[in-house]
Design an enzyme around this catalytic site. Sequence first.
Site, PDB file in Angstrom:
ATOM      1  N   ASP A   1       0.813  -1.218   0.000  1.00 20.80           N
ATOM      2  CA  ASP A   1       0.000   0.000   0.000  1.00 20.80           C
ATOM      3  C   ASP A   1       0.844   1.264   0.000  1.00 20.80           C
ATOM      4  OD1 ASP A   1      -2.316  -1.649   0.255  1.00 20.80           O
ATOM      5  OD2 ASP A   1      -1.874  -1.817   2.397  1.00 20.80           O
TER       6      ASP A   1
ATOM      7  N   GLY B   1      -4.425  -4.100  -4.395  1.00 23.82           N
ATOM      8  CA  GLY B   1      -5.373  -3.097  -4.858  1.00 23.82           C
ATOM      9  C   GLY B   1      -4.590  -1.846  -5.200  1.00 23.82           C
ATOM     10  N   HIS B   2      -4.475  -1.557  -6.482  1.00 22.80           N
ATOM     11  CA  HIS B   2      -3.696  -0.386  -6.906  1.00 22.80           C
ATOM     12  C   HIS B   2      -4.658   0.737  -7.298  1.00 22.80           C
ATOM     13  CE1 HIS B   2      -0.071  -3.201  -7.860  1.00 22.80           C
ATOM     14  NE2 HIS B   2      -0.215  -2.952  -6.577  1.00 22.80           N
TER      15      HIS B   2
ATOM     16  N   GLN C   1       2.024  -5.905  -3.277  1.00 20.87           N
ATOM     17  CA  GLN C   1       2.338  -5.949  -1.831  1.00 20.87           C
ATOM     18  C   GLN C   1       3.673  -5.227  -1.559  1.00 20.87           C
ATOM     19  OE1 GLN C   1       1.353  -9.349  -3.179  1.00 20.87           O
ATOM     20  NE2 GLN C   1      -0.675  -8.548  -2.867  1.00 20.87           N
TER      21      GLN C   1
HETATM   22  P1  IMP Z   1      -2.826 -12.731   1.602  1.00 19.84           P
HETATM   23  O1  IMP Z   1      -1.850 -12.153   0.627  1.00 19.84           O
HETATM   24  O2  IMP Z   1      -4.257 -12.437   1.269  1.00 19.84           O
HETATM   25  O3  IMP Z   1      -2.567 -14.180   1.865  1.00 19.84           O
HETATM   26  O4  IMP Z   1      -2.575 -11.988   3.027  1.00 19.84           O
HETATM   27  C1  IMP Z   1      -1.356 -12.148   3.745  1.00 19.84           C
HETATM   28  C2  IMP Z   1      -0.940 -10.819   4.381  1.00 19.84           C
HETATM   29  O5  IMP Z   1      -0.562  -9.902   3.362  1.00 19.84           O
HETATM   30  C3  IMP Z   1      -2.046 -10.140   5.180  1.00 19.84           C
HETATM   31  O6  IMP Z   1      -1.460  -9.458   6.274  1.00 19.84           O
HETATM   32  C4  IMP Z   1      -2.596  -9.124   4.207  1.00 19.84           C
HETATM   33  O7  IMP Z   1      -3.216  -8.030   4.843  1.00 19.84           O
HETATM   34  C5  IMP Z   1      -1.330  -8.716   3.482  1.00 19.84           C
HETATM   35  N1  IMP Z   1      -1.580  -8.214   2.130  1.00 19.84           N
HETATM   36  C6  IMP Z   1      -1.914  -8.924   1.033  1.00 19.84           C
HETATM   37  N2  IMP Z   1      -2.039  -8.120  -0.028  1.00 19.84           N
HETATM   38  C7  IMP Z   1      -1.776  -6.887   0.396  1.00 19.84           C
HETATM   39  C8  IMP Z   1      -1.703  -5.620  -0.273  1.00 19.84           C
HETATM   40  O8  IMP Z   1      -1.909  -5.491  -1.485  1.00 19.84           O
HETATM   41  N3  IMP Z   1      -1.382  -4.562   0.514  1.00 19.84           N
HETATM   42  C9  IMP Z   1      -1.101  -4.693   1.836  1.00 19.84           C
HETATM   43  N4  IMP Z   1      -1.141  -5.839   2.490  1.00 19.84           N
HETATM   44  C10 IMP Z   1      -1.480  -6.937   1.775  1.00 19.84           C
END
Ligand code: IMP
Length: 422
Positions: free
Chosen positions: A13, A40-41, A222
Amino acid sequence: MSVSVLVGSQWGDEGKGKIVDILGDRFDIVARYQGGANAGHTIVIEEQQFILHLIPSGILRDGIDCVIGNGVVIDPKALLEEIHFLENHGFKVKGRLFISHNAHLIMPYHKVIDSINESGDNKVGTTGRGIGPCYIDKYDRKGIRIIDLLDKVELEKKIRRNVDEKNKIIKNVYNKEELDVEIILKEYLSYNEEITQYITDVPAFLDKAIKDGKSVLMEGAQGALLDVDHGTYPFVTSSSPTSGGACIGVGVPPTKISSVFGIVKAYTTRVGLGPFPTELLGDEGEALRKWGAEFGATTGRPRRCGWFDAFLLNYSRMINGIERVAITKLDVLSNLDEIKVCIAYELNGKRLESFPTTVSQLERIVPIYQTLPGWKTDITSIRKYEDLPVETKNYLSFISEHSGFEISIISVGPKRSQTIEL
Ligand code: IMP
């Protein structure tokens, strides 16, 4: 010809969507290398906001081709929704989107297992998009790939086999309701009609493009601290957002990469569970969340907010090979009288030499802060570095010196125009 990698340098983010959009006109191709619809971009063009989860934000600029690499896990429903959304807003997708034949598909059972895992004691705070279970199947060599959509007979066999296996676990281990294989088959056997046209041999496509002198931006989702190997394990995602993941995730060799660019938020945020040494609990954190509109673009969850952590950034710079960065959301700090920056960690009264990645250590470290004066001025309409208040320039020099990177872009608002280039 240039091949650059763009990485989120903190816990995601950081504002990658806007910066990819800004840099997009300098590249011919933008290629996403890992993650899935968990990302989410957000991009704001004129007054309109776009949130993209799978397709690189380069799609919003004419003349740029976009690639989804083999390292990405694709939810076909989310992909088609995004394609239709873009087309309905007048953006051309056909002929500009190239999806790796080797990318894995997120299946309904991945989402069910993700949600079951998150209801237990070992939860991570995932986005619930089935990301981890899909990567598990990939590495367990049971995954279903985009290319499997082309052979309906084989696809049906694979889906039946997998659903049967997952149903045994869902029913016998978790005591939950089994999935209906016929519904899944109906859905997934229909995807080849629309998705086939995008399927591409991505390594060959990019190899040719690079040979033809085209420039490529490889975009991570991420952030580095969510990397499955280098992040704050187990509170991480299941892929490699660090720059090393780019080669594996699109099939471009390391010898072709010319630079690594980091995206750094002017403070720190994190969604989901896990250690966060500079987190601000209480009113200060609440204020940053409000000023920065810090709510997840995918799940809408409130993001945890805290001070800039230069010690963490130094680690991120090291593992990613970041040379230059874009600082985002600098304007969010404009209301503060004073701003703290973490410059070191102490554990048991001793300064640490390197960033600890075990949760037990991270929970016990004491962040060492230096306090800088705030600028208390609206900077959202400033377009030249020279015009920034002296306190803002000092803040930027301080974080850049303590993190060891050079700043080349400063974002002072969500719009394309609210950008200062150095
Ligand atoms: P997952 O990727 O859905 O398995 O989530 C694993 C961890 O990564 C969690 O703490 C999510 O909140 C975090 N996470 C996954 N995608 C994002 C992103 O795009 N931005 C920030 N955190 C993310």
